[in-house]
Design an enzyme around this catalytic site. Structure first.
Site, PDB file in Angstrom:
ATOM      1  N   LEU A   4      35.243  -4.845 -28.763  1.00 30.51           N
ATOM      2  CA  LEU A   4      33.939  -4.287 -29.111  1.00 30.51           C
ATOM      3  C   LEU A   4      32.885  -5.381 -29.167  1.00 30.51           C
ATOM      4  O   LEU A   4      33.080  -6.414 -29.815  1.00 30.51           O
ATOM      5  CB  LEU A   4      34.021  -3.592 -30.482  1.00 30.51           C
ATOM      6  CG  LEU A   4      32.682  -3.261 -31.155  1.00 30.51           C
ATOM      7  CD1 LEU A   4      31.841  -2.326 -30.318  1.00 30.51           C
ATOM      8  CD2 LEU A   4      32.918  -2.712 -32.542  1.00 30.51           C
ATOM      9  N   HIS A   5      31.779  -5.170 -28.476  1.00 29.77           N
ATOM     10  CA  HIS A   5      30.635  -6.068 -28.584  1.00 29.77           C
ATOM     11  C   HIS A   5      29.354  -5.250 -28.438  1.00 29.77           C
ATOM     12  O   HIS A   5      29.269  -4.355 -27.613  1.00 29.77           O
ATOM     13  CB  HIS A   5      30.697  -7.218 -27.583  1.00 29.77           C
ATOM     14  CG  HIS A   5      30.884  -6.820 -26.155  1.00 29.77           C
ATOM     15  ND1 HIS A   5      32.078  -6.314 -25.666  1.00 29.77           N
ATOM     16  CD2 HIS A   5      30.045  -6.858 -25.101  1.00 29.77           C
ATOM     17  CE1 HIS A   5      31.959  -6.073 -24.368  1.00 29.77           C
ATOM     18  NE2 HIS A   5      30.725  -6.385 -24.000  1.00 29.77           N
ATOM     19  N   ILE A   6      28.409  -5.561 -29.302  1.00 34.83           N
ATOM     20  CA  ILE A   6      27.117  -4.883 -29.293  1.00 34.83           C
ATOM     21  C   ILE A   6      26.076  -5.882 -28.824  1.00 34.83           C
ATOM     22  O   ILE A   6      26.002  -7.008 -29.301  1.00 34.83           O
ATOM     23  CB  ILE A   6      26.775  -4.321 -30.692  1.00 34.83           C
ATOM     24  CG1 ILE A   6      27.823  -3.266 -31.082  1.00 34.83           C
ATOM     25  CG2 ILE A   6      25.363  -3.729 -30.701  1.00 34.83           C
ATOM     26  CD1 ILE A   6      27.636  -2.651 -32.451  1.00 34.83           C
TER      27      ILE A   6
END
Length: 123
Positions: free
Chosen positions: A93-95
Site C-alpha cells: 500500500l502506498h498513497i
C-alpha cells in the site's frame, strides 16, 4: 521478491510515526511527489487497519507542509492505486501526494481523471 518499501534505507525516509513512513517517489510525477506507506507490509488500502490509515493521513498533512514550504504548489492530488488493474505496480500500500502547478497541464479540470505528464519517465 523483496518489497522495496519494506527494505528502504532509513536515510530516504523524510517523515515517520509509529505505524507509517513517507519518502519521495523514485519516479515523481511532479516536483515534491511523496509516497506514504504503512510500516507493516500490507498489499492494499483495504487490508490496512484504521490505525494505519490514520497514521498515514497524519503524515500526509505533515508532508503537505514540507511541500508547501519547498515548492509552493498551486494544488494537490492524493491518490492510491489498488491492484494490478488499478495501476498498482508495487504491491505494498502506498498513497501518493502529488503537488500540482499552474500550467503543468493545459486544462486541469477533472484532476486525476486526466493523465498528468510525468516529470520522470516511469519504466
Amino acid at each position: 521478491m523483496t518489497c522495496p518499501f519494506c527494505t528502504m534505507p532509513n536515510e530516504q525516509i523524510i517523515l515517520e510515526n509509529k505505524l507509517a513512513k513517507a519518502f519521495y517517489d523514485k519516479y515523481p510525477v511532479q516536483k515534491g511527489h511523496l509516497l506514504f506507506v504503512p510500516k507493516r507490509h500490507v498489499e492494499t488500502y483495504f487490508e490496512a487497519t484504521e490505525d494505519e490509515i490514520m497514521a498515514i493521513h497524519q503524515l500526509i498533512h505533515q508532508g503537505k507542509e514540507i511541500i508547501d514550504q519547498q515548492y509552493q504548489p498551486d494544488g494537490y492530488n492524493i491518490g492510491v492505486n489498488i491492484g494490478e488493474f488499478g495501476g498498482q505496480t508495487v504491491m505494498h500500500l502506498h498513497i501518493h501526494l502529488i503537488p500540482r502547478y499552474k500550467g503543468d497541464i493545459e486544462d486541469p479540470r477533472g484532476g486525476i481523471r486526466k493523465a498528468i505528464p510525468n516529470l520522470v519517465p516511469y519504466p
